[in-house]
Write a protein that holds these residues in place. Structure first.
Motif, PDB file in Angstrom:
ATOM      1  N   TYR A  19       0.819  -1.201   0.000  1.00 22.68           N
ATOM      2  CA  TYR A  19       0.000   0.000   0.000  1.00 22.68           C
ATOM      3  C   TYR A  19       0.860   1.259   0.000  1.00 22.68           C
ATOM      4  N   ALA A  20       0.292   2.338  -0.483  1.00 22.76           N
ATOM      5  CA  ALA A  20       1.021   3.611  -0.509  1.00 22.76           C
ATOM      6  C   ALA A  20       1.125   4.184   0.895  1.00 22.76           C
ATOM      7  N   GLN A  21       2.064   5.070   1.065  1.00 20.36           N
ATOM      8  CA  GLN A  21       2.275   5.723   2.351  1.00 20.36           C
ATOM      9  C   GLN A  21       1.495   7.035   2.371  1.00 20.36           C
ATOM     10  N   LEU A  22       0.391   7.041   3.097  1.00 21.86           N
ATOM     11  CA  LEU A  22      -0.448   8.238   3.192  1.00 21.86           C
ATOM     12  C   LEU A  22      -0.392   8.817   4.606  1.00 21.86           C
ATOM     13  N   LYS A  23       0.689   8.555   5.316  1.00 22.71           N
ATOM     14  CA  LYS A  23       0.823   8.969   6.712  1.00 22.71           C
ATOM     15  C   LYS A  23       1.472  10.343   6.827  1.00 22.71           C
ATOM     16  N   ARG A  24       1.196  10.995   7.944  1.00 22.20           N
ATOM     17  CA  ARG A  24       1.799  12.288   8.240  1.00 22.20           C
ATOM     18  C   ARG A  24       3.323  12.188   8.163  1.00 22.20           C
ATOM     19  N   GLY A  25       3.952  13.183   7.516  1.00 18.76           N
ATOM     20  CA  GLY A  25       5.398  13.198   7.371  1.00 18.76           C
ATOM     21  C   GLY A  25       5.898  12.603   6.070  1.00 18.76           C
ATOM     22  N   SER A  26       5.008  11.990   5.289  1.00 21.95           N
ATOM     23  CA  SER A  26       5.394  11.418   3.992  1.00 21.95           C
ATOM     24  C   SER A  26       5.315  12.484   2.905  1.00 21.95           C
ATOM     25  N   PHE A  27       5.968  12.208   1.778  1.00 20.94           N
ATOM     26  CA  PHE A  27       5.924  13.081   0.608  1.00 20.94           C
ATOM     27  C   PHE A  27       5.332  12.333  -0.568  1.00 20.94           C
ATOM     28  N   VAL A  28       4.758  13.068  -1.496  1.00 15.98           N
ATOM     29  CA  VAL A  28       4.315  12.504  -2.767  1.00 15.98           C
ATOM     30  C   VAL A  28       4.768  13.449  -3.875  1.00 15.98           C
ATOM     31  N   THR A  29       5.297  12.879  -4.942  1.00 15.40           N
ATOM     32  CA  THR A  29       5.709  13.680  -6.089  1.00 15.40           C
ATOM     33  C   THR A  29       5.344  12.926  -7.365  1.00 15.40           C
ATOM     34  N   GLY A  30       5.123  13.671  -8.418  1.00 20.30           N
ATOM     35  CA  GLY A  30       4.758  13.041  -9.690  1.00 20.30           C
ATOM     36  C   GLY A  30       4.229  14.073 -10.654  1.00 20.30           C
ATOM     37  N   ALA A  31       3.508  13.595 -11.669  1.00 22.12           N
ATOM     38  CA  ALA A  31       2.974  14.496 -12.683  1.00 22.12           C
ATOM     39  C   ALA A  31       1.753  13.880 -13.337  1.00 22.12           C
ATOM     40  N   THR A  32       0.862  14.753 -13.798  1.00 21.66           N
ATOM     41  CA  THR A  32      -0.262  14.321 -14.621  1.00 21.66           C
ATOM     42  C   THR A  32      -0.071  14.900 -16.014  1.00 21.66           C
ATOM     43  N   VAL A  33      -0.659  14.219 -16.993  1.00 23.43           N
ATOM     44  CA  VAL A  33      -0.516  14.625 -18.388  1.00 23.43           C
ATOM     45  C   VAL A  33      -1.893  14.623 -19.046  1.00 23.43           C
ATOM     46  N   TYR A  34      -2.140  15.634 -19.876  1.00 28.25           N
ATOM     47  CA  TYR A  34      -3.392  15.738 -20.609  1.00 28.25           C
ATOM     48  C   TYR A  34      -3.076  16.122 -22.049  1.00 28.25           C
ATOM     49  N   LEU A 184      -9.626  15.720 -18.230  1.00 27.26           N
ATOM     50  CA  LEU A 184      -9.394  14.346 -17.809  1.00 27.26           C
ATOM     51  C   LEU A 184      -7.893  14.120 -17.884  1.00 27.26           C
ATOM     52  N   ASN A 185      -7.267  13.922 -16.736  1.00 27.39           N
ATOM     53  CA  ASN A 185      -5.817  13.771 -16.648  1.00 27.39           C
ATOM     54  C   ASN A 185      -5.453  12.364 -16.189  1.00 27.39           C
ATOM     55  N   ALA A 186      -4.267  11.922 -16.570  1.00 29.53           N
ATOM     56  CA  ALA A 186      -3.711  10.657 -16.087  1.00 29.53           C
ATOM     57  C   ALA A 186      -2.286  10.926 -15.646  1.00 29.53           C
ATOM     58  N   GLY A 187      -1.801  10.149 -14.690  1.00 30.24           N
ATOM     59  CA  GLY A 187      -0.446  10.395 -14.227  1.00 30.24           C
ATOM     60  C   GLY A 187       0.085   9.319 -13.320  1.00 30.24           C
ATOM     61  N   VAL A 188       1.288   9.548 -12.828  1.00 26.42           N
ATOM     62  CA  VAL A 188       1.978   8.644 -11.914  1.00 26.42           C
ATOM     63  C   VAL A 188       2.458   9.460 -10.724  1.00 26.42           C
ATOM     64  N   GLN A 189       2.284   8.929  -9.530  1.00 21.15           N
ATOM     65  CA  GLN A 189       2.748   9.575  -8.311  1.00 21.15           C
ATOM     66  C   GLN A 189       3.638   8.605  -7.541  1.00 21.15           C
ATOM     67  N   VAL A 190       4.701   9.116  -6.957  1.00 24.20           N
ATOM     68  CA  VAL A 190       5.618   8.313  -6.145  1.00 24.20           C
ATOM     69  C   VAL A 190       5.526   8.826  -4.712  1.00 24.20           C
ATOM     70  N   TYR A 191       5.339   7.902  -3.778  1.00 24.65           N
ATOM     71  CA  TYR A 191       5.136   8.238  -2.370  1.00 24.65           C
ATOM     72  C   TYR A 191       6.381   7.853  -1.575  1.00 24.65           C
ATOM     73  N   PHE A 192       6.900   8.805  -0.789  1.00 22.57           N
ATOM     74  CA  PHE A 192       8.085   8.575   0.036  1.00 22.57           C
ATOM     75  C   PHE A 192       7.676   8.707   1.494  1.00 22.57           C
TER      76      PHE A 192
END
Length: 195
Positions: A19-34, A184-192
């Motif tokens: 599962y992704a890390q959705l906890k306090r103190g985590s980061f998420v970075t990525g991009a969406t493309v349309y 309508l956007n699609a993308g990828v996100q990376v969770y740290f």
């Protein structure tokens, strides 16, 4: 689109499933493309148009499931009439917020952002005369997205949104330009995570 799929596959090899890390103190970075390609008729004239919107961003989870950060959308549009053409480029940056509702390997999230930036439009007429307009752009965007976590740290997402923009030209010669879009956007996100 091929680049997004390649990056997703490459990233998947480096992270374990879960599962992704959705906890306090985590980061998420990525991009969406349309991306958008259109052909339509303006009276009796065929118009060709293409558009690319790329929105990279980075956010910090200030509390569990609530991410606050910055997005920096870039847009390029080109319209080609038989006797003239117009190209437009926009750069902007601003705050964004998301709240995740996770269930299993999925999560639904509402998102909102408000960006400020610059827009440049270039017109070329039949006689190859070029004119350029420059202005300031302000955009509000909101939407509802869904993420599928393909690994513990990587999610692929799609989002249906509403966007309202206003451009004020610097020379003051033209009236402000207001426009609303459904996107309508699609993308990828990376969770740290911290752990």
């Amino acid at each position: 689109m091929k680049a997004i799929l390649f990056c997703t596959a490459l990233t998947t090899m480096f992270f374990q499933h879960g599962y992704a890390q959705l906890k306090r103190g985590s980061f998420v970075t990525g991009a969406t493309v349309y991306p958008l390609v259109r052909h339509w008729t303006d009276g009796t004239v065929e118009v060709k148009s293409y558009q690319v919107n790329v929105t990279p961003g980075v956010s910090y989870f200030v509390k569990d499931k609530l991410a606050v950060g910055l997005v920096a959308p870039w847009t390029y549009v080109h319209h080609k009439h038989p006797d003239r053409s117009m190209s437009m480029e926009t750069y902007a940056v601003g705050p964004a917020v998301r709240y995740y509702f996770p269930f299993g390997h999925w999560a639904v999230f509402p998102m909102a952002s408000h960006t400020y930036g610059r827009q440049t439009r270039k017109y070329i007429d039949t006689f190859s005369t070029t004119s350029t307009l420059k202005g300031n752009i302000r955009t509000f965007a909101a939407g509802l997205g869904i993420t599928y976590f393909i690994t513990r740290h990587v999610g692929v997402e799609a989002m249906l949104g509403y966007e309202k923009m206003k451009v004020t030209w610097k020379d003051g010669a033209d009236v402000p330009y207001d426009k609303s879009n459904i996107t309508l956007n699609a993308g990828v996100q990376v969770y740290f995570s911290k752990k």
